[in-house]
Motif scaffolding. Sequence first.
Motif: not given
Length: 851
Positions: A287, A289-290, A293-294
């Motif tokens: 979670y 990591k995702k 990236s935003t």
Amino acid sequence: MENYDHRSIESRWQKFWEDYNLNKIDLDGASKPFYNLMMFPYPSAEGLHIGSVYTFSGIDTYGRFMRMRGYDVFEPFGLDGFGIHSENYAIKIKENIHDVSKRTQKHYYEQLRRTGNMIDWSRKLETYDPKYYRWTQWIFLQLFKAGLAYRKEESVNWCPSCKTVLSDEQVIERKCERCGTEITKRSMNQWFFRITSFTERLLSNLDKIDWAEDVKTGQRNWIGKSEGEEIVFELFSKNEGVLEPLRVFTTAPETLMGCTFLVIAPEHPLIIGEQSKIGNLAEVDAYVKKAKSTSELDRQIAKEKTGVLIKGIIAIHPVTKAELPLYVADYVLSNYGNAAVMAVPAHDERDYAFAHNYSLPVVNVVKTDRDFVGYSEIKLNAAQYTMANSGIFDGLNFMEGRKSIIGYLEKEKKGRTTTLYKLRDWCVSRQRYWGPPIPMIFCKSCLNRNEGYYKEEMPGWWPEENLPVLLPVLKDGNDTLPDGSGKGALSRFPDFYNVVCPHCKEDAIRETDVSDSFVDSSWYFLRYLFTEFDEIPFGGDFENSRSHFLPGISREKLHEAIDRMKKWGPVTSYIGGREHTVLHLLYARFITMALYDMGYINFEEPFTKFYAHGLITKDGAKMSKSKGNVINPDEYFDKFGADSVRMYLRFMGPFDQGGDWSDTGMKGMHRFICKIYNIYQSFLRSEEGQGEMVNTFPFEKSIMKITNDMEQLKFNTCVAEIMKIINWYQKNELKMPYIQRRSVLEELLIILAPFIPHLAEELWFQMTHKTSIHLEKWPKVDETKLYVSEAKIAVQVDGKTRGVVSTLIDAEQEQVLEEIMKIERIAKFVKPGKPKKIIYIKGKVMNIVNS
Ligand code: ANZ
Ligand code: ZN
């Protein structure tokens, strides 16, 4: 009707004004200084935009008016020529930026001359001139020595197209302020200015300065002060016992009893620090990591609130000691407060959405049936709303409740009041060529010996007396291409960056970033006043200042400069665009404050008054090259003359609101200017006959209105009033004797001079004057004339005429009645007390009915 020859008239007077130094001002001799500052432009290759003509000529109209009112008006001009904007253009056309700049500069100055502004050209400046940027570098060094400039590794805004970092203020709705490309985040070692040490002053001084309200509000919001509480939640791990407690920042401590879970940002140090205690590490990591990236902005505005429960770690409510779950969720920001929140779903929308998604309990602490009560509503009704579901705090109103909860937390050492600001330090380094090199060096041998000025993990400064650090000479346009490596173009010039350390004489390396163009523009208004001084940047107290910079200048000259600074600083009137609310206008305040604190100057706010002008549009749309709706001022200057363009721009709408450009409107205004020209021509041909003086009341009244409106920069209503005068004059022209026509036309011409400076000058000389009209005084309204322009009003009482009273022609009923009651022989017929009825025909008859 003849068209006048605006071409020869305008160029003739422009030359005349320059030849006779009409706009050159003796700064030291001035007795009533008025610093009329306009925002200097970033020069673009296309040249002056009609929008700039609009603002510059509007500011000039104001400046000319102030000069006629007896002020020594200083109106300088320069170019904010360094920066990405110009550099990107040079790259596009594959030319040397130095050459491009020279060309653009010439074009700009020529265009600006054509507008007829009263600029003191002896004091122009360009930020890329080494004589200027030497002092921009000097300011950098002063800030560094005062601890206000530092380097640190941080996640910064990166423009993938300009290939440089940007400041927070240069990111407008997630896009690069210069090129519109969406920005990304990148962790880099960058130079910052410590603007955050001025936060409170930047905020509180706003109450003391006369600025456009919306601009002040913009700055307040940007600084974003929040007063609240830092609350400590104990954490423990099922297997390993007590952990470091979690701190959260809240502006709503009174809702503490409604906290049902805790949330941390994906970047929160706990996630890495307490890895071993997280039961579902793989799920959490995925979670995180995702989320990382935003972009934070996307995360913040996302409608759906997502997150992951951190298994194995439990938080303890500081009052109830209840066990609360801990989540990681991307709606919590990494760079605000403690990157952690206490979630109160019944009163905070984000928490509510999250609780809804994960079926978490919602506890309402307001005594009501409703499920959700927004916190702003609680705050508004703090004195009336009572607390519920709040244990020992139940029944209190929210004002008392807040105090009690804070008191409880402080007693238990579980909370302390604290203030947060949104403002961050100003990131000033840029990985580009076209800016002043940051005058710092890295010397390994000094650093190793930990001495000299390299005591900490910080580079050292280049000696002040060796400034400027010049930009390396380019071989061709491509030399400046940013490569995206995160290092500036200067890192490809070994001759530039290899230096001998001034301290230990070993090999050292220069900083290869340059500073941002907003650093250049943060102090230019100080420099205009001192362009002829090579030894000092501005008149400052260099003998007593904290940095002890001793310039090679005689004491006498230095004191002359200090006196000049005292006389002219701060800027009297600054007019510019709202788009600089949190950019230039904030930065300039910060730099001025820093220079004040260092003891150089004696004022801490640079601009006493700031007025925000409006923008002009074409068919309701913003002008842009891509839309093909750009108005090129040159074309209109050629066709109609600068005076007609100026007058049209003034008439378009209120100066703070702008207006919409229309060719028809432009043509109409040109016809009006031709009409003015012809009125004067016909006067000049006329005979010196006799006649009876005409009542000039309407004219005097117009002057009064224009004077009043000019003070408030309401130019459009001034132009409307001038049109009225012209109509009045044409109606009465034939009745007036020559001397009266002459005096009316002369006064009118003076009023016209700030609007149409060339034609006014031409006609003034045609009327056989021998000195410039721009040195005339603004007409004073002759109050006696206003009184002569009285009306004789017949007064009837109960139907019988009892006499005549004199009043101003447009006096209201009340005033007329007042006059009547002063005249005993009429007043005696009026019964005491309020008359039953009054019939008043303005300027003619008043009939008073007693009973
Ligand atoms: C509990 C609470 C209850 C909150 C309530 C608000 C209303 P401002 O005013 O902008 O300073 N917050 C704190 N740190 C945060 C972060 N790093 N990321 C996202 N949100 C964060 O906002 C302060 C409020 O924003 C804080 O008060 C916190 O939520 C949240 F009825 O705490 B509050
Ligand atoms: Zn060294």
